[in-house]
Design an enzyme around this catalytic site. Structure first.
Site, PDB file in Angstrom:
ATOM      1  N   TYR A 146      29.455  11.717  42.456  1.00  0.00           N
ATOM      2  CA  TYR A 146      30.853  11.728  42.905  1.00  0.00           C
ATOM      3  C   TYR A 146      30.967  11.786  44.423  1.00  0.00           C
ATOM      4  CZ  TYR A 146      32.897  12.188  38.205  1.00  0.00           C
ATOM      5  OH  TYR A 146      33.323  11.961  36.913  1.00  0.00           O
ATOM      6  N   GLU A 194      25.758   3.316  40.025  1.00  0.00           N
ATOM      7  CA  GLU A 194      25.721   4.424  39.054  1.00  0.00           C
ATOM      8  C   GLU A 194      24.605   4.208  38.022  1.00  0.00           C
ATOM      9  OE1 GLU A 194      29.783   4.666  37.671  1.00  0.00           O
ATOM     10  OE2 GLU A 194      30.463   5.457  39.596  1.00  0.00           O
ATOM     11  N   ARG A 235      37.442   0.379  31.558  1.00  0.00           N
ATOM     12  CA  ARG A 235      38.448   1.239  32.203  1.00  0.00           C
ATOM     13  C   ARG A 235      39.755   1.236  31.410  1.00  0.00           C
ATOM     14  NH1 ARG A 235      37.513   4.652  36.725  1.00  0.00           N
ATOM     15  NH2 ARG A 235      39.560   4.076  37.547  1.00  0.00           N
ATOM     16  N   ASN A 263      39.169  15.301  31.274  1.00  0.00           N
ATOM     17  CA  ASN A 263      39.591  13.994  30.754  1.00  0.00           C
ATOM     18  C   ASN A 263      38.485  13.222  30.031  1.00  0.00           C
ATOM     19  OD1 ASN A 263      38.172  13.249  33.023  1.00  0.00           O
ATOM     20  ND2 ASN A 263      39.830  12.077  33.963  1.00  0.00           N
ATOM     21  N   ARG A 267      41.384   8.578  26.740  1.00  0.00           N
ATOM     22  CA  ARG A 267      42.055   9.740  27.350  1.00  0.00           C
ATOM     23  C   ARG A 267      43.454   9.937  26.768  1.00  0.00           C
ATOM     24  NH1 ARG A 267      40.205   8.053  33.445  1.00  0.00           N
ATOM     25  NH2 ARG A 267      38.222   9.205  33.566  1.00  0.00           N
ATOM     26  N   PHE A 315      39.800  18.621  44.770  1.00  0.00           N
ATOM     27  CA  PHE A 315      39.317  18.923  43.420  1.00  0.00           C
ATOM     28  C   PHE A 315      37.812  18.731  43.274  1.00  0.00           C
ATOM     29  CE2 PHE A 315      40.867  14.492  43.490  1.00  0.00           C
ATOM     30  CZ  PHE A 315      39.743  13.792  43.038  1.00  0.00           C
ATOM     31  N   THR A 365      43.458   7.894  34.794  1.00  0.00           N
ATOM     32  CA  THR A 365      42.714   9.099  35.185  1.00  0.00           C
ATOM     33  C   THR A 365      43.392  10.374  34.685  1.00  0.00           C
ATOM     34  OG1 THR A 365      41.916   7.962  37.159  1.00  0.00           O
ATOM     35  CG2 THR A 365      41.792  10.372  37.166  1.00  0.00           C
ATOM     36  N   LYS A 395      31.843  13.206  29.239  1.00  0.00           N
ATOM     37  CA  LYS A 395      31.735  14.431  30.031  1.00  0.00           C
ATOM     38  C   LYS A 395      31.503  15.645  29.116  1.00  0.00           C
ATOM     39  CE  LYS A 395      34.624  12.535  33.772  1.00  0.00           C
ATOM     40  NZ  LYS A 395      35.954  12.613  34.447  1.00  0.00           N
ATOM     41  N   HIS A 439      33.988   9.235  31.776  1.00  0.00           N
ATOM     42  CA  HIS A 439      33.913   8.517  33.052  1.00  0.00           C
ATOM     43  C   HIS A 439      33.558   7.059  32.789  1.00  0.00           C
ATOM     44  CE1 HIS A 439      32.555   7.353  37.109  1.00  0.00           C
ATOM     45  NE2 HIS A 439      31.564   6.748  36.489  1.00  0.00           N
TER      46      HIS A 439
HETATM   47  N1  UDP Z   1      39.965  14.525  39.043  1.00  0.00           N
HETATM   48  C1  UDP Z   1      40.557  15.780  39.077  1.00  0.00           C
HETATM   49  N2  UDP Z   1      41.758  15.922  39.728  1.00  0.00           N
HETATM   50  C2  UDP Z   1      42.387  14.880  40.306  1.00  0.00           C
HETATM   51  C3  UDP Z   1      41.779  13.614  40.279  1.00  0.00           C
HETATM   52  C4  UDP Z   1      40.563  13.469  39.632  1.00  0.00           C
HETATM   53  O1  UDP Z   1      40.019  16.745  38.546  1.00  0.00           O
HETATM   54  O2  UDP Z   1      43.476  15.074  40.866  1.00  0.00           O
HETATM   55  C5  UDP Z   1      38.684  14.371  38.342  1.00  0.00           C
HETATM   56  C6  UDP Z   1      38.854  13.685  36.991  1.00  0.00           C
HETATM   57  O3  UDP Z   1      37.942  14.289  36.078  1.00  0.00           O
HETATM   58  C7  UDP Z   1      38.466  12.258  37.299  1.00  0.00           C
HETATM   59  C8  UDP Z   1      37.359  12.472  38.321  1.00  0.00           C
HETATM   60  O4  UDP Z   1      37.828  13.548  39.113  1.00  0.00           O
HETATM   61  O5  UDP Z   1      38.054  11.573  36.131  1.00  0.00           O
HETATM   62  C9  UDP Z   1      37.050  11.292  39.201  1.00  0.00           C
HETATM   63  O6  UDP Z   1      38.247  10.881  39.831  1.00  0.00           O
HETATM   64  P1  UDP Z   1      38.606   9.328  39.957  1.00  0.00           P
HETATM   65  O7  UDP Z   1      39.776   9.202  40.864  1.00  0.00           O
HETATM   66  O8  UDP Z   1      37.380   8.543  40.293  1.00  0.00           O
HETATM   67  O9  UDP Z   1      39.113   8.990  38.461  1.00  0.00           O
HETATM   68  P2  UDP Z   1      38.432   8.109  37.298  1.00  0.00           P
HETATM   69  O10 UDP Z   1      37.699   6.982  37.954  1.00  0.00           O
HETATM   70  O11 UDP Z   1      37.513   9.024  36.529  1.00  0.00           O
HETATM   71  O12 UDP Z   1      39.574   7.644  36.443  1.00  0.00           O
HETATM   72 MG    MG Z   2      36.315   7.007  39.481  1.00  0.00          MG
END
Ligand code: UDP
Ligand code: MG
Length: 148
Positions: free
Chosen positions: A49, A126, A85, A112, A102, A57, A91, A9, A115
């Site tokens: 997204y 994707e 992952r 964070n 992370r 958010f 996350t 990111k 992705h």
């Molecule tokens: N995110 C955020 N606030 C939250 C949850 C997610 O800003 O409470 C952002 C964060 O950058 C995250 C992205 O949204 O990586 C996508 O969310 P997801 O639940 O898909 O998490 P990921 O798959 O990236 O772990």
């Molecule tokens: Mg995700």
């Protein structure tokens, strides 16, 4: 073989973490099949997204992703979606284990660093979205040293 979409990111790019992230996936034994530095438009970030569009958010997340260039990558290997992952970590960096990307490099969920696709099917979607031009189909000569 299985493929996943990994994106460094804008904060990860700004903070000089590109090399470290790539090194981790390379050294693990995964193969790099696509790579580009790209600044995406709002509509593209919203598409990436789209499953999160109802979340509170979402608007901030889209602003974050379009705030600068990202590094878009496709990595290939056995179980690369789930293992990728795990390498990325939870996350919210408050919950990410040390040793994960992370866990080692991030503090807040909205910054964070990286992705990774959450399932084989979302990885397929994707990769199609981010690499409509297709991927490189080179084969690593290290293959028999990584796979039995
Ligand atoms: N995110 C955020 N606030 C939250 C949850 C997610 O800003 O409470 C952002 C964060 O950058 C995250 C992205 O949204 O990586 C996508 O969310 P997801 O639940 O898909 O998490 P990921 O798959 O990236 O772990
Ligand atoms: Mg995700």
């Amino acid at each position: 073989m299985e493929q996943t979409f990994i994106m460094i990111k804008p904060d990860g790019v700004q903070r000089g973490l590109i090399g470290d992230v790539i090194a981790r996936f390379e050294k693990k034994g995964f193969y790099l099949k696509g790579l580009k530095l790209i600044t995406v438009e709002r509509s593209f970030a919203e598409k990436h997204y789209e499953d999160l569009s109802a979340k509170p958010f979402f608007a901030g997340l889209v602003e974050y992703i379009i705030s600068g260039p990202v590094v878009a990558m496709v990595w290939e290997g056995k179980n690369v979606v789930v293992t990728g992952r795990k390498m990325i970590g939870a996350t919210n960096p408050s919950n990410s284990e040390p040793g994960t990307i992370r866990g080692d490099y991030a503090i807040e969920v909205g910054r964070n660093v990286i992705h990774g696709s959450d399932a084989v099917e979302s990885a397929r979607k994707e990769i199609a979205l981010w690499f409509p031009e297709g991927l490189s189909n080179w084969q690593s000569n290290l293959h028999p040293w990584i796979y039995e």
